[in-house]
Design an enzyme around this catalytic site. Structure first.
Site, short mmCIF file in Angstrom:
data_model
loop_
_atom_site.label_atom_id
_atom_site.label_comp_id
_atom_site.label_asym_id
_atom_site.label_seq_id
_atom_site.Cartn_x
_atom_site.Cartn_y
_atom_site.Cartn_z
N ASP A 25 60.78 98.60 57.87
CA ASP A 25 62.07 97.86 58.51
C ASP A 25 61.67 96.76 59.41
O ASP A 25 60.70 96.66 60.06
CB ASP A 25 63.03 99.08 59.18
CG ASP A 25 64.33 98.48 59.29
OD1 ASP A 25 64.90 97.57 58.77
OD2 ASP A 25 65.18 99.03 60.31
N GLY A 26 62.61 95.62 59.09
CA GLY A 26 62.49 94.38 60.14
C GLY A 26 62.09 93.25 59.64
O GLY A 26 61.90 92.28 60.36
N GLY A 28 63.91 91.03 57.78
CA GLY A 28 64.96 90.10 58.11
C GLY A 28 64.97 89.71 59.59
O GLY A 28 64.95 88.49 59.35
N ARG A 38 65.67 85.36 55.15
CA ARG A 38 65.28 86.77 55.09
C ARG A 38 64.52 87.10 54.00
O ARG A 38 63.50 87.85 54.24
CB ARG A 38 66.39 87.76 54.62
CG ARG A 38 67.78 87.57 55.70
CD ARG A 38 68.84 88.34 55.41
NE ARG A 38 68.63 89.81 55.19
CZ ARG A 38 68.13 90.72 56.06
NH1 ARG A 38 68.34 90.34 57.20
NH2 ARG A 38 67.92 91.96 55.56
N HIS A 42 60.84 89.33 53.60
CA HIS A 42 60.31 90.42 52.57
C HIS A 42 59.04 90.04 52.12
O HIS A 42 57.85 90.67 51.55
CB HIS A 42 61.32 90.36 51.59
CG HIS A 42 62.40 91.10 52.12
ND1 HIS A 42 62.74 92.29 52.77
CD2 HIS A 42 63.82 90.72 52.00
CE1 HIS A 42 64.17 92.36 53.17
NE2 HIS A 42 64.65 91.24 52.65
N ASN A 73 70.35 99.22 48.54
CA ASN A 73 69.94 97.92 48.90
C ASN A 73 70.61 97.01 47.85
O ASN A 73 70.58 95.87 48.02
CB ASN A 73 68.56 97.64 48.91
CG ASN A 73 67.96 98.06 50.18
OD1 ASN A 73 66.60 98.46 50.27
ND2 ASN A 73 68.67 98.11 51.17
N ARG A 76 73.14 94.04 49.03
CA ARG A 76 72.72 92.82 49.57
C ARG A 76 72.96 91.66 48.63
O ARG A 76 73.17 91.86 47.29
CB ARG A 76 71.16 93.04 49.93
CG ARG A 76 70.90 94.01 51.08
CD ARG A 76 69.39 93.76 51.59
NE ARG A 76 69.33 95.10 52.53
CZ ARG A 76 68.67 94.93 53.51
NH1 ARG A 76 67.79 93.91 53.74
NH2 ARG A 76 68.69 96.08 54.39
N ARG A 195 66.48 106.30 62.53
CA ARG A 195 67.26 107.02 61.35
C ARG A 195 66.59 107.05 60.32
O ARG A 195 65.58 106.48 60.11
CB ARG A 195 68.60 106.42 61.28
CG ARG A 195 68.68 105.06 60.97
CD ARG A 195 70.00 104.42 60.63
NE ARG A 195 70.38 103.12 60.60
CZ ARG A 195 70.58 102.42 61.44
NH1 ARG A 195 71.12 102.47 62.72
NH2 ARG A 195 70.59 100.93 61.14
C1 FPP Z 1 64.13 96.38 55.25
O1 FPP Z 1 63.99 95.37 56.12
C2 FPP Z 1 63.21 96.17 54.28
C3 FPP Z 1 63.66 95.94 52.70
C4 FPP Z 1 65.02 96.55 52.51
C5 FPP Z 1 62.96 95.94 51.59
C6 FPP Z 1 61.41 96.10 51.78
C7 FPP Z 1 60.68 95.26 50.61
C8 FPP Z 1 59.31 94.90 50.77
C9 FPP Z 1 58.70 94.71 52.15
C10 FPP Z 1 58.99 94.26 49.68
C11 FPP Z 1 58.71 95.12 48.63
C12 FPP Z 1 57.45 94.53 47.86
C13 FPP Z 1 56.16 95.25 48.04
C14 FPP Z 1 55.08 95.00 47.07
C15 FPP Z 1 56.19 96.51 48.72
P1 FPP Z 1 65.31 94.54 56.50
O2 FPP Z 1 65.66 93.51 55.51
O3 FPP Z 1 66.43 95.67 56.49
O4 FPP Z 1 65.15 94.15 57.91
P2 FPP Z 1 66.26 93.94 59.09
O5 FPP Z 1 66.69 95.16 59.44
O6 FPP Z 1 65.49 92.96 60.10
O7 FPP Z 1 67.38 93.06 58.53
#
Ligand code: FPP
Length: 242
Positions: A25-26, A28, A38, A42, A73, A76, A195
């Site tokens: 997480d984190g 974005g 964002r 990723h 997800n 999004r 959570r």
């Molecule tokens: C949550 O952060 C992250 C995700 C929903 C996507 C995670 C996906 C990747 C790291 C790429 C996947 C690919 C590989 C190869 C592992 P968030 O977007 O909710 O962050 P935020 O809470 O700061 O908005």
């Protein structure tokens, strides 16, 4: 020196986790802080995953399970969904080239039936290489994964199986995406939220949780050391007395 005991391995009286799970997480917020889209977060998060997976292999962690894309997800933006799918595609393509050298098995956990034909083809190729690797580490990428969805699917699959046994915890576990794998010993959630977000609901019944404010793209090997050190300081009772 590492702040935890690298000699201790899984098994009785020993405490290096066999299975670590991570809610990445984190991404974005990491991007927003830098004035980037964002999707750049990723991409940075996918890099962090590569680094952390290699580190876990070097430490001798047997299973690393990460939450790459949840059943929720899809809400999004189309751009963000397509960026994450693109990163998965890139990762799987690379894995086909590098898996033998890097010696990490890869599994995708989740309902892959709705993914693009191209992604499904790549998953099939990666998982077929997987069975020929003599690897001690397996990376599980949860894609279109939801813990409640997984349990419902398991119950339905059990119900439809003419060879099913009596419904027990052990029996139902055989129908989960994680069939045959040990439950996660340690679940790590970076990004400051505390959570579970529908991640490994069944499997984390007795997991230890570690939360940190570090955003996933900033997560380093030292953060992993700190999480393992914290895990090693816990007294796991599994509901009993110790
Ligand atoms: C949550 O952060 C992250 C995700 C929903 C996507 C995670 C996906 C990747 C790291 C790429 C996947 C690919 C590989 C190869 C592992 P968030 O977007 O909710 O962050 P935020 O809470 O700061 O908005």
């Amino acid at each position: 020196m590492a702040p935890f005991d690298k000699q201790k391995t899984a098994g009785q009286g020993t405490v290096l986790p066999r299975h670590i799970a991570i809610i990445m997480d984190g991404n974005g917020r990491w991007a927003q802080k830098r004035g980037l889209p964002r999707t750049a977060g990723h991409a940075a998060g996918a890099e962090t995953f590569r680094r952390v997976a290699s580190y876990c292999r070097d430490l001798g962690i047997e299973y690393l399970t990460v939450y790459a894309f949840s059943t929720e997800n899809w809400k999004r933006s189309a751009e963000e969904v397509s960026a994450i799918m693109g990163l998965l595609k890139k990762y799987l393509e690379e894995a086909i080239e590098k898996m033998r050298r890097e010696n990490v098995r890869i599994r995708i956990l989740g309902d892959t039936s709705v993914l693009s034909g191209e992604l499904r083809g790549l998953i099939e190729r990666v998982e077929s290489i997987d069975s020929t690797l003599d690897s001690h580490t397996q990376a599980n990428l949860c894609v279109n994964y939801g813990g409640r969805d997984e349990i419902i699917r398991a119950v339905k699959a059990w119900q439809a199986d003419p060879d099913r046994g009596e419904l027990t915890e052990r029996e139902l576990s055989k129908y989960l995406y994680t069939a045959g794998m040990p439950d996660p010993d340690l679940v790590i959630r970076p990004g400051g939220e505390e959570r579970v977000s529908n991640f490994l609901l069944w499997q984390s019944a007795y997991s230890e949780f570690y939360f940190t404010d570090t955003l996933w793209p900033d997560f380093t090997e030292r953060d992993m050391d700190a999480a393992i050190a914290s895990y090693q300081s816990r007294n796991r009772r599994y509901g009993g007395v110790k």
